[in-house]
Every structure is written in structure tokens, then in C-alpha cells.
Design an enzyme around this catalytic site. Structure first.
Site, mmCIF file in Angstrom:
data_model
loop_
_atom_site.group_PDB
_atom_site.id
_atom_site.type_symbol
_atom_site.label_atom_id
_atom_site.label_comp_id
_atom_site.label_asym_id
_atom_site.label_seq_id
_atom_site.Cartn_x
_atom_site.Cartn_y
_atom_site.Cartn_z
ATOM 1 N N LEU A 38 10.432 46.185 12.347
ATOM 2 C CA LEU A 38 9.554 45.209 13.015
ATOM 3 C C LEU A 38 9.922 45.049 14.488
ATOM 4 C CD1 LEU A 38 11.285 42.378 13.503
ATOM 5 C CD2 LEU A 38 10.856 42.083 11.092
ATOM 6 N N ASN A 58 15.241 54.223 16.741
ATOM 7 C CA ASN A 58 15.543 53.368 17.894
ATOM 8 C C ASN A 58 16.110 54.181 19.058
ATOM 9 O OD1 ASN A 58 14.539 51.070 16.844
ATOM 10 N ND2 ASN A 58 16.478 49.981 16.629
ATOM 11 N N PHE A 113 6.087 53.134 25.097
ATOM 12 C CA PHE A 113 7.461 53.259 25.610
ATOM 13 C C PHE A 113 7.540 54.177 26.828
ATOM 14 C CE2 PHE A 113 8.041 51.082 21.799
ATOM 15 C CZ PHE A 113 9.190 50.339 21.953
ATOM 16 N N LEU A 114 6.442 54.260 27.552
ATOM 17 C CA LEU A 114 6.462 55.009 28.810
ATOM 18 C C LEU A 114 6.254 54.059 29.991
ATOM 19 C CD1 LEU A 114 4.620 58.432 28.328
ATOM 20 C CD2 LEU A 114 7.052 57.953 28.361
ATOM 21 N N CYS A 162 18.498 45.048 19.580
ATOM 22 C CA CYS A 162 18.584 46.288 18.794
ATOM 23 C C CYS A 162 18.952 47.530 19.609
ATOM 24 C CB CYS A 162 17.269 46.522 18.056
ATOM 25 S SG CYS A 162 16.997 45.289 16.768
HETATM 26 N N1 LIG Z 1 15.666 41.455 15.573
HETATM 27 C C1 LIG Z 1 14.976 42.558 15.389
HETATM 28 O O1 LIG Z 1 13.953 42.814 16.034
HETATM 29 C C2 LIG Z 1 15.410 43.548 14.347
HETATM 30 C C3 LIG Z 1 14.517 44.559 13.950
HETATM 31 C C4 LIG Z 1 14.944 45.464 12.987
HETATM 32 C C5 LIG Z 1 16.218 45.387 12.465
HETATM 33 N N2 LIG Z 1 17.063 44.407 12.895
HETATM 34 C C6 LIG Z 1 18.399 44.338 12.293
HETATM 35 O O2 LIG Z 1 18.396 43.286 11.319
HETATM 36 C C7 LIG Z 1 19.660 42.609 11.289
HETATM 37 C C8 LIG Z 1 19.468 41.131 11.549
HETATM 38 O O3 LIG Z 1 18.922 40.969 12.857
HETATM 39 P P1 LIG Z 1 18.362 39.562 13.341
HETATM 40 O O4 LIG Z 1 17.809 39.782 14.703
HETATM 41 O O5 LIG Z 1 17.520 38.966 12.299
HETATM 42 O O6 LIG Z 1 19.740 38.728 13.429
HETATM 43 P P2 LIG Z 1 19.895 37.148 13.601
HETATM 44 O O7 LIG Z 1 21.191 36.968 14.288
HETATM 45 O O8 LIG Z 1 18.649 36.576 14.190
HETATM 46 O O9 LIG Z 1 19.998 36.602 12.102
HETATM 47 C C9 LIG Z 1 21.099 36.771 11.269
HETATM 48 C C10 LIG Z 1 21.248 35.521 10.444
HETATM 49 O O10 LIG Z 1 22.192 35.760 9.392
HETATM 50 C C11 LIG Z 1 22.931 34.564 9.172
HETATM 51 N N3 LIG Z 1 24.179 34.866 8.449
HETATM 52 C C12 LIG Z 1 25.275 35.499 8.895
HETATM 53 N N4 LIG Z 1 26.218 35.573 7.921
HETATM 54 C C13 LIG Z 1 25.688 34.954 6.827
HETATM 55 C C14 LIG Z 1 26.159 34.691 5.520
HETATM 56 N N5 LIG Z 1 27.385 35.075 5.128
HETATM 57 N N6 LIG Z 1 25.367 34.022 4.656
HETATM 58 C C15 LIG Z 1 24.130 33.613 5.038
HETATM 59 N N7 LIG Z 1 23.621 33.851 6.261
HETATM 60 C C16 LIG Z 1 24.395 34.507 7.164
HETATM 61 C C17 LIG Z 1 23.149 34.046 10.585
HETATM 62 O O11 LIG Z 1 23.493 32.675 10.571
HETATM 63 C C18 LIG Z 1 21.791 34.337 11.225
HETATM 64 O O12 LIG Z 1 20.898 33.233 11.118
HETATM 65 C C19 LIG Z 1 20.518 43.325 12.324
HETATM 66 O O13 LIG Z 1 21.263 44.338 11.690
HETATM 67 C C20 LIG Z 1 19.507 43.955 13.260
HETATM 68 O O14 LIG Z 1 19.998 45.098 13.914
HETATM 69 C C21 LIG Z 1 16.680 43.489 13.804
#
Ligand SMILES: NC(=O)c1ccc[n+]([C@@H]2O[C@H](COP(=O)([O-])OP(=O)(O)OC[C@H]3O[C@@H](n4cnc5c(N)ncnc54)[C@H](O)[C@@H]3O)[C@@H](O)[C@H]2O)c1
Length: 431
Positions: A153, A208, A249-250, A260
């Protein structure tokens, strides 16, 4: 099906609300007490189009609940999604400690037959790593299967992208478990690709890293355009019509940022180094990105008359891109920090994250609107492509500046129009 989602951030909250919308019973857990309390009242702490509506719908239908702590979410779940953060470690690798903590926490309370799915972006080998941590912490290997289901996403369009994905990738060695995960998406129209776990994990990083490479490539072309008097907008248009290249992305700019790309590119390079597999191309992508931020700082310095000490810089836009309130690894913030280090006074405006940016960057003043930011400044820098910056009263902006200079790091504005208004305009890669 009963679904548990661990982590209520950008990915976890979107996943939870969308799965509830698709008809599943979802329990979403986070560690943040205030976040959980607010979510249970329907207050969504992040800016995502359509997300408040889906959270409200889920709460009203009772298909969506928020709880504190992972163990409280997984008790009777058939599928558990790990959506916690995987930030960059000091050596560039992905920090898996949050994933590991959750696996240790939930191992003892998982129901037999549960599928644990990593949706967090995790390096190749992590599916096996999670399986091992679960086993070490009391889960019986025959009871629990681990799968990878990377998320693609885009922030700002997260709900749309979750419900209308280009593809769903499921990496799992157990076909039955893969079917259970794909079943959750059965109302979603999308190709489903089932692979081995390592390939699924690699698909996310390769995707990515490829997009980041496109960004660095067009930034390098933009810089070359400046040197040879070509216009990168024309060049990107001419390239993009080729379906093998495409338009996305250009857009040249201040370098990629966000939660990310920077960490994922670094983690993939780390994986390559660990595997003794040469990937100099990625090192180049990172280098170009770093240099691009410096290049924008130089442009701003020139706009301010050659020196930043004593200069007042107005910065429009602080988030890593428009349409989100996310400041993580924002190029705009990195540039702002460099301006401050070099002695400038910086007054910023951002429609979604100004106050938070001020808390993160000591010395950054926040204005109530773009006009207030510009008043008395030596140069305006457009650092995030918020649409509202196109439609300002530029006579008013020019009259309020000490020196009518604009550095448009996003090529958001029309150079000819800006020059007609009387600005000295500098974009990225434009004639
Ligand atoms: N943000 C993006 O656009 C996106 C897109 C694709 C993939 N990702 C990947 O998804 C993952 C999450 O990204 P995000 O942006 O949602 O991160 P984020 O920091 O917004 O959310 C992570 C959440 O997990 C919670 N958390 C941490 N440890 C925990 C535990 N033990 N129990 C319960 N909750 C816990 C944190 O409090 C936080 O609210 C990452 O690996 C990221 O690379 C992100």
C-alpha cells in the site's frame, strides 16, 4: 474468519479496518494505550483517506475491536498478521526486534492450526526466523504455520490500495495455509501469487528498491538536464509514453524519503553484502539520493543570495510526500535540518504535520499558512507537493518576501508564470 492484527500503525490499522469491511471479525492490538483508547472511540490517529469511515463501520458492526497487547488479540484467531515496525538498524539491516517480541509474546497462546503472517517488511529468511522464535517460545511447530504476505500500500491511498491491490503475494511452504490466507482476500479482485517464503520476502524489497532506483535515476537525469540545458519534464514525458518505462516515479525532486524506501533499500543492500552478492547499483541509488538533498540545499542557498547564515528560509511542505501526515525520513525535514545547521532561520508550513515537525526539529518555526511562512523570507522552498501550493496569491507572496526567490524542489509550479510574477525561479532539471 477470526483475524488478529498486531500493530495499529499505517499498515496494521488499514489491514484491520479493511478486513473488517470485507466481513471478517478482526481484533487489532497495539502497545500504545492512548492509541487503543482513541481507536475504540473511533478516533483515527493517522491521515488516510477513507480510514475513519471504515473504522467507524467496523466498530458499529462489532467486527472490529482494538485491544492492548498482542496476546489479547490472538486468543481465538485463525490468522494472525504481524504489522509492527521494522526500522533500520545502525548497520543498515532491518531491525526485527519488534517482530521477535510479538512472536515471543504470542507463542504460548496461539490456537492449534493458526497461521502467523508477516505483513511487516522483513528480509529474506524472516519467515523461518519467526517460525523458530515461535517454537523456542512454546508454540508447537505442527500447530502453527508461518507465512509471508508483504504489503504494497501507498500512504495516503492505503485503503484504496488494500482493497484494490495490483497483486497479493503469499509466501508459504504449506499450500493449505496459503489458501487460508488467500481466502481472507476472496472479495478482492486481484491476481494472487503464491510463492516460497524467501521469494515473497524478496518481491517486497525488489519492488521498493526498483521504485527508489527510478527516483534516483530521474534525479540524475534532471541534474544532467540542468548541465546541458534540457528540460526533465519533457524528457520524463517522452520516456513515460513508452509502456516499458511508464510515467510513475519519474518525477524529479528532493530525493525519496518516507518510512519505507530508505530503510528497505538499505536493508536490501545489507542482505546483498551478507550474501557476498555484488549490488553496487543500490549503493549508487542511495548515494544519488543523499546528494540530491544536498543539491536542493545548494539551490536554496543560491536563492537566498549565496549564504544561509542570517538568511530566512520559508519552507512549504514538511511531510515526505503530499497526502500523508508521515514525517518519517522526510527529505523535506532532512533539508530543513541542514538549513538550520548552516545558520538559516527556517519558518515552515505544512497542512498536515506542522506542529509535529516543530517538535521533531528544534529551531524550526511553524507558520499558520504559507503566506505567514513567506513573510520577510529571503527564499521560499517548495519541499512537499501539496496541491494547495499551486493555487496561492503569488502577488501577495512576492510582495511579502524580502527577496522574491522560489526554489521548487517538486517542480510543482509553472516556471514561466512564476517569472511573470517577478520571482527568480529554480526548479529541478528545468530550463
Ligand atoms: N507505512 C507504509 O506505507 C508501509 C507500506 C508497506 C509496508 N510497510 C511495512 O509495514 C510495517 C509497519 O509499518 P507502519 O508504517 O504501519 O509502522 P507504524 O510504526 O506506523 O506501526 C507499527 C505499530 O506497531 C505497534 N507495535 C509495536 N510493537 C508491538 C507489540 N509488541 N504489540 C502490539 N503492537 C506493537 C506500534 O506501537 C505501532 O503503532 C513495517 O515493516 C513497514 O516497513 C509499511
Amino acid at each position: 474468519m477470526k483475524v488478529a492484527v498486531i500493530g495499529a500503525g499505517y499498515v496494521g490499522l488499514t489491514t484491520s479496518a479493511c478486513f473488517a469491511h470485507l466481513g471478517h471479525d478482526v481484533v487489532c492490538a497495539d502497545l500504545d494505550v492512548e492509541r487503543v483508547a482513541r481507536l475504540n472511540k473511533g478516533e483515527v490517529p493517522i491521515l488516510e483517506d477513507g480510514l475513519p469511515e471504515l473504522v467507524a463501520e467496523g466498530l458499529a458492526s462489532r467486527r472490529l475491536r482494538f485491544v492492548l497487547g498482542a496476546t489479547n488479540a490472538v486468543l481465538d484467531a485463525g490468522v494472525v498478521f504481524l504489522c509492527v515496525q521494522t526500522p533500520e538498524s545502525a548497520d543498515g539491516s532491518a531491525d526485527l526486534s519488534f517482530v521477535e517480541d510479538v512472536a515471543r509474546e504470542i507463542a504460548g497462546v496461539l490456537q492449534p492450526g493458526t497461521v502467523v503472517v508477516t505483513k511487516s517488511t522483513v528480509p529474506v529468511g524472516s519467515t523461518r526466523f519467526v517460525q523458530r522464535v515461535l517454537s523456542e517460545s512454546g508454540a508447537r511447530a505442527e500447530d502453527v504455520t508461518v507465512a509471508s504476505n508483504p504489503e504494497f500500500l501507498r500512504e495516503g491511498q492505503a485503503v484504496h490500495d488494500f482493497l484494490h491491490p495490483d497483486r497479493i503475494v503469499i509466501g508459504c511452504d504449506d499450500p493449505g495455509a496459503a489458501v487460508r490466507v488467500s481466502d481472507l482476500y476472496r472479495k478482492v479482485q486481484s491476481p494472487v501469487l503464491v510463492t516460497d517464503p524467501a521469494s515473497a520476502e524478496m518481491i517486497k524489497y525488489a519492488s521498493n528498491a526498483f521504485l527508489a532506483t527510478k527516483v534516483s535515476f530521474i534525479n540524475a537525469i534532471a541534474n544532467l538536464c540542468e548541465a546541458v540545458d534540457a528540460d526533465v519534464r519533457e524528457v520524463a514525458l517522452g520516456m513515460g509514453y513508452d509502456p516499458r518505462i511508464g510515467f510513475q516515479f519519474l518525477q524529479p525532486g528532493p530525493g525519496y524519503g518516507g518510512s519505507c524506501f530508505p530503510k528497505d533499500v538499505a536493508a536490501l543492500l545489507h542482505t546483498a553484502n551478507q550474501a557476498d552478492s555484488d549490488f553496487e547499483l543500490l549503493a549508487g541509488v542511495i548515494q544519488v539520493n543523499r546528494a540530491q538533498r544536498e543539491r536542493i540545499v545548494e539551490k536554496i542557498t543560491n536563492g537566498a543570495g549565496g549564504s544561509l547564515s542570517e538568511a530566512v528560509v520559508a519552507v512549504w511542505g514538511l511531510t515526505f510526500k503530499a497526502g500523508t501526515d508521515d514525517l518519517r525520513e522526510s527529505s523535506a525535514l532532512a533539508i530543513t535540518r541542514r538549513l538550520l545547521e548552516q545558520g538559516a532561520a527556517v519558518r515552515g508550513y505544512d497542512p498536515a504535520a506542522g506542529e509535529r515537525a516543530a517538535r521533531e526539529v528544534p529551531g524550526l518555526d511553524i507558520a499558520a499558512d504559507p503566506y505567514e511562512a513567506a513573510a520577510g523570507a529571503d527564499v521560499v522552498a517548495v519541499l512537499t507537493e501539496w496541491d494547495q501550493f499551486r493555487w496561492l496569491d503569488f502577488d501577495r507572496v512576492r510582495d511579502s518576501l524580502r527577496n522574491p526567490a522560489i526554489v521548487d524542489a517538486r517542480n510543482l509550479l509553472d516556471p514561466a508564470a512564476m517569472r511573470r510574477y517577478g520571482f527568480r525561479y529554480d526548479g529541478v532539471g528545468r530550463r
